[in-house]
Scaffold this motif. Structure first.
Motif, mmCIF file in Angstrom:
data_model
loop_
_atom_site.group_PDB
_atom_site.id
_atom_site.type_symbol
_atom_site.label_atom_id
_atom_site.label_comp_id
_atom_site.label_asym_id
_atom_site.label_seq_id
_atom_site.Cartn_x
_atom_site.Cartn_y
_atom_site.Cartn_z
ATOM 1 N N MET A 1 1.330 -1.434 -0.123
ATOM 2 C CA MET A 1 -0.243 -0.274 0.184
ATOM 3 C C MET A 1 0.882 0.924 -0.104
ATOM 4 N N ARG A 2 2.277 1.172 0.440
ATOM 5 C CA ARG A 2 2.819 2.579 0.534
ATOM 6 C C ARG A 2 3.407 2.708 -0.796
ATOM 7 N N LYS A 3 3.908 1.375 -1.117
ATOM 8 C CA LYS A 3 4.428 1.861 -2.394
ATOM 9 C C LYS A 3 3.395 2.155 -3.292
ATOM 10 N N HIS A 4 1.990 2.467 -3.451
ATOM 11 C CA HIS A 4 1.100 2.351 -4.230
ATOM 12 C C HIS A 4 0.289 2.844 -3.767
ATOM 13 N N ALA A 5 0.339 3.823 -3.612
ATOM 14 C CA ALA A 5 -0.368 4.698 -2.437
ATOM 15 C C ALA A 5 -1.223 5.394 -3.601
ATOM 16 N N ASP A 6 -0.850 6.126 -4.341
ATOM 17 C CA ASP A 6 -1.956 6.606 -5.428
ATOM 18 C C ASP A 6 -3.381 5.578 -4.747
ATOM 19 N N ASP A 7 -2.853 4.664 -5.408
ATOM 20 C CA ASP A 7 -4.943 2.997 -5.291
ATOM 21 C C ASP A 7 -4.945 3.202 -4.312
ATOM 22 N N PHE A 8 -5.145 3.641 -2.775
ATOM 23 C CA PHE A 8 -5.830 3.205 -2.300
ATOM 24 C C PHE A 8 -5.977 5.018 -1.216
ATOM 25 N N LEU A 9 -5.463 6.512 -1.418
ATOM 26 C CA LEU A 9 -5.542 6.884 -0.628
ATOM 27 C C LEU A 9 -6.870 7.878 -0.991
ATOM 28 N N PRO A 10 -7.570 7.436 -2.219
ATOM 29 C CA PRO A 10 -8.548 8.188 -2.297
ATOM 30 C C PRO A 10 -9.992 7.184 -1.746
ATOM 31 N N PHE A 11 -9.427 6.579 -1.104
ATOM 32 C CA PHE A 11 -10.960 5.480 -0.859
ATOM 33 C C PHE A 11 -10.466 6.388 0.707
ATOM 34 N N LEU A 12 -9.744 6.570 1.520
ATOM 35 C CA LEU A 12 -9.628 6.983 3.135
ATOM 36 C C LEU A 12 -9.646 8.074 3.204
ATOM 37 N N THR A 13 -10.521 8.518 3.796
ATOM 38 C CA THR A 13 -10.951 9.951 4.258
ATOM 39 C C THR A 13 -10.441 10.005 5.804
ATOM 40 N N ASN A 14 -10.064 11.529 6.634
ATOM 41 C CA ASN A 14 -10.234 11.263 7.975
ATOM 42 C C ASN A 14 -11.809 11.620 8.193
ATOM 43 N N ALA A 15 -12.132 11.054 9.384
ATOM 44 C CA ALA A 15 -13.627 10.830 9.945
ATOM 45 C C ALA A 15 -14.071 12.349 10.297
ATOM 46 N N SER A 16 -13.521 13.100 10.667
ATOM 47 C CA SER A 16 -13.552 14.086 11.562
ATOM 48 C C SER A 16 -13.608 15.808 10.311
ATOM 49 N N THR A 17 -12.922 15.705 9.280
ATOM 50 C CA THR A 17 -13.046 16.583 8.631
ATOM 51 C C THR A 17 -13.301 15.922 6.922
ATOM 52 N N ASN A 18 -13.441 15.023 6.870
ATOM 53 C CA ASN A 18 -14.387 14.167 5.996
ATOM 54 C C ASN A 18 -12.887 14.252 4.348
ATOM 55 N N GLU A 19 -12.094 14.888 4.717
ATOM 56 C CA GLU A 19 -11.138 15.067 3.728
ATOM 57 C C GLU A 19 -10.351 13.749 3.628
ATOM 58 N N MET A 20 -9.532 13.450 2.196
ATOM 59 C CA MET A 20 -8.930 12.757 1.980
ATOM 60 C C MET A 20 -6.933 12.126 2.636
ATOM 61 N N PHE A 21 -7.130 11.224 3.177
ATOM 62 C CA PHE A 21 -5.899 11.004 4.081
ATOM 63 C C PHE A 21 -4.888 11.978 3.704
ATOM 64 N N SER A 22 -4.351 12.683 4.375
ATOM 65 C CA SER A 22 -2.524 13.329 4.616
ATOM 66 C C SER A 22 -1.564 12.123 4.439
ATOM 67 N N GLU A 23 -0.498 12.241 3.197
ATOM 68 C CA GLU A 23 0.663 11.538 3.371
ATOM 69 C C GLU A 23 1.248 11.621 5.510
ATOM 70 N N GLU A 24 0.918 11.988 6.466
ATOM 71 C CA GLU A 24 1.468 11.262 7.377
ATOM 72 C C GLU A 24 0.043 10.416 8.005
ATOM 73 N N GLU A 25 -0.992 11.011 7.203
ATOM 74 C CA GLU A 25 -1.978 9.434 8.238
ATOM 75 C C GLU A 25 -1.876 8.467 7.589
ATOM 76 N N PHE A 26 -1.965 9.024 6.321
ATOM 77 C CA PHE A 26 -1.572 7.264 5.014
ATOM 78 C C PHE A 26 -0.713 6.904 5.976
ATOM 79 N N GLU A 27 0.732 7.088 6.095
ATOM 80 C CA GLU A 27 2.059 6.307 6.664
ATOM 81 C C GLU A 27 1.037 5.414 8.111
ATOM 82 N N LYS A 28 0.661 6.882 9.257
ATOM 83 C CA LYS A 28 0.390 6.654 10.764
ATOM 84 C C LYS A 28 -0.964 4.627 10.317
ATOM 85 N N TYR A 29 -1.548 4.790 8.917
ATOM 86 C CA TYR A 29 -2.458 3.528 9.019
ATOM 87 C C TYR A 29 -1.930 2.465 8.742
#
Length: 296
Positions: free
Chosen positions: A191-219
């Motif tokens: 998932m890290r190596k193919h972040a573009d394939d997964f990031l659009p489907f991950l959103t912050n529950a508080s802001t409803n915005e797509m994960f930042s790079e830091e949030e994605f790395e934590k995920y």
């Protein structure tokens, strides 16, 4: 000696209860780790389930202490009467046996015990009603669907690792030695190596915005090193890691196949919405075991 035995009995019970509380806290921590922090719906259900587990244990422990306390006043009058008769001076007048006084605390404990018994009866009734409930109907539907394919459910523990453990079980059947830890780390790496394939489907529950790079790395870190629950995104990553299609059987809708571009034998999982209090759960499958009518 009797007093000493009673003290030992109470000490043993308290020790056992302390151990049970410690075990429950470990279980609760595992439950918390298994639910993503940004999944508000499941976190709310988790909070309710944890409160129920703690309440049930507290009430059960109180009932156990009440049962122990009840035995003490029952024995005391008998001992007093026996001792009184053995030392009775026939000229000393009638023997008066003092009835034990029931304290307010004891009355409260007895009331709680009665309420606990009533609650247990309601739970038993609810279990009977559940025979026509969602969980039972889901299990019946899946059992029937799998039987048509000469398969049956292989139960997997509900510990946050269920999806990965189910895949691990399937791989062992194919003589593949990848472990739960391997599957988690390889999923995170893909998932890290193919972040573009997964990031659009991950959103912050508080802001409803797509994960930042830091949030994605934590995920991804949580996938690799915690019992974080896995879902369709992780299955997509795993199908690429294993170069294998993954079929997900569920009640009420056709099977979903992830990784159809691969031609190897599919890994088959069972997705259950009502298996446990927390909801979603993955099980594995195994060949159907036919019980002979001559057995036993």
């Amino acid at each position: 000696m009797e007093g000493k035995e009673e003290l030992l009995g109470e000490a043993a019970l308290l020790k056992q209860q302390r151990k049970e509380k410690k075990d429950l806290q470990a279980k609760i921590q595992s439950m918390k780790n298994s639910v993503p922090k940004n999944d508000k719906k499941r976190r709310k259900q988790l909070t309710e389930d944890i409160a129920k587990l703690e309440s049930e244990m507290d009430e059960r422990h109180k009932q156990e202490l009440e049962a122990l306390a009840k035995n003490e006043p029952e024995q005391a009058p008998v001992d007093n009467v026996v001792n009184g008769v053995s030392n009775l001076d026939l000229d000393s007048g009638p023997l008066l046996v003092q009835q034990p006084r029931v304290s307010k605390a004891q009355k409260r404990r007895e009331k709680k015990a009665a309420l606990e018994k009533e609650r247990d009866e309601r739970i038993a009734e609810a279990e009977i009603e559940n025979l026509s409930g969602a969980r039972h109907l889901e299990n019946q539907t899946l059992t029937h669907s799998l039987a048509e394919r000469q398969l049956q459910i292989k139960q997997i523990p509900s510990d946050g690792h269920c999806m990965y453990r189910a895949i691990e079980h399937q791989l062992k059947e194919q003589d593949n030695g990848l472990t739960l830890s391997n599957l988690r780390s390889q999923t995170a790496d893909y998932m890290r190596k193919h972040a573009d394939d997964f990031l659009p489907f991950l959103t912050n529950a508080s802001t409803n915005e797509m994960f930042s790079e830091e949030e994605f790395e934590k995920y991804c870190n949580e996938i690799a090193s915690t019992p974080a629950w896995g879902g369709q995104l992780e299955l997509r990553a795993l199908s690429h890691v294993l170069k294998t299609p993954i079929e997900v059987i569920q009640a009420g809708s056709p099977p979903i196949v992830i990784g159809e571009e691969y031609s190897s034998k599919p890994i088959t999982l069972v997705y259950m919405r009502h298996a446990y209090g927390l909801g979603e759960h993955y099980n594995s499958v195994e060949p159907l075991m036919v019980t002979s009518s001559d057995d036993g």
